[in-house]
Design an enzyme around this catalytic site. Structure first.
Site, short mmCIF file in Angstrom:
data_model
loop_
_atom_site.label_atom_id
_atom_site.label_comp_id
_atom_site.label_asym_id
_atom_site.label_seq_id
_atom_site.Cartn_x
_atom_site.Cartn_y
_atom_site.Cartn_z
CG ASP A 17 -2.01 1.02 1.15
OD1 ASP A 17 -2.35 1.44 0.04
OD2 ASP A 17 -2.52 1.42 2.22
CG ASN A 65 -7.23 -2.47 -6.55
OD1 ASN A 65 -6.22 -3.13 -6.34
ND2 ASN A 65 -7.68 -1.55 -5.69
#
Length: 252
Positions: A17, A65
């Site tokens: 991340d 995503n």
């Protein structure tokens, strides 16, 4: 940073991340952060192999995503294809076996074709298993496994009243990988974001403030060192864990 020879986590999962924030903080396009993050992938993979980790699973692209802006998704697919082509020699020369976990059928052909080729070509490699979690979600994996198990029961291959954990795990995308021992998340966030939900039941968690493009060998080894300092009890007492004949100790 140095780590002890033992215990080394068998299977490490990483939630990579912070790529977008890394780029935005430098006035760059978000994709530049993902591009820089590929250097961290290579370095961490090399380090994991060097210290004896059996399996490394990287959360590269989640089921959620797909909902990102189309331009960003397209850019991420381009970067993934580039990674597979660029790292092919690194994977093959070092005996790494590549695996993909997730609903990979959703990937575009220009990504899936080189992915399938590299998985097939590396299938006989006996070194560390590198798994890319692509179009992956933990809830989606559990639903997929439950559906496949229900089909097996309906065909008479399993008895509904005698299903064991190992039976269910055989239908998971991660089937064949060692138990998950350590999960790392970068960028200072402290959540698991639908990653390896079933597998994470007894995994140790390590959170790093480093954004993924800045997460390199020293920070990875810091997480391994944290793991080595923890007592893994699996619901038992410390006294039980310390007994050499404790079944859970052998399992750990």
């Amino acid at each position: 940073m140095q780590v002890k020879a033992r215990p080394v986590p068998r299977h490490v999962g990483i939630i990579m991340d912070g790529n977008g924030r890394w780029a935005e903080s430098r006035g760059l396009e978000r994709l530049e952060g993902h591009r820089e993050g590929s250097a961290s992938v290579r370095e961490v993979t090399r380090t994991a192999r060097r210290v004896g980790i059996q399996a490394l699973t990287l959360y590269a692209f989640s089921s959620q995503n797909w909902a990102r802006p189309a331009e960003e998704v397209a850019g991420l697919m381009d970067l993934l294809r580039d990674y597979l082509e660029r790292e092919r020699a690194e994977i093959m020369d070092n005996g790494i076996r590549l695996k993909a976990v997730g609903d990979v059928g959703r990937l575009p052909r220009f990504v899936k074709d080189p992915l399938d080729r590299l998985i097939a070509d590396s299938a006989e490699n006996t070194g560390m298993v590198l798994s890319l979690a692509l179009s992956y979600g933990g809830r989606e994996e559990i639903l997929h496994a439950a559906s496949r198990m229900a089909e097996a029961i309906s065909r008479g291959e399993l008895s509904a009243g005698r299903v064991e954990e190992s039976d269910f795990e055989s239908f998971l995308w991660t089937n064949g990988l060692p138990p998950l021992d350590l999960v790392v998340r970068t960028s200072g966030e402290q959540r698991i974001s639908n990653f390896l939900l079933w597998q994470m039941a007894y995994a140790e968690l390590c959170f790093s403030d480093a954004l993924w493009p800045d997460f390199r060998t020293d920070e990875f080894l810091r997480c391994v060192s944290q793991y080595q300092q923890r007592e893994r009890r699996f619901g038992l007492t410390s006294a039980q864990v310390k007994r050499e004949d404790t079944p859970q100790r052998a399992k750990a």
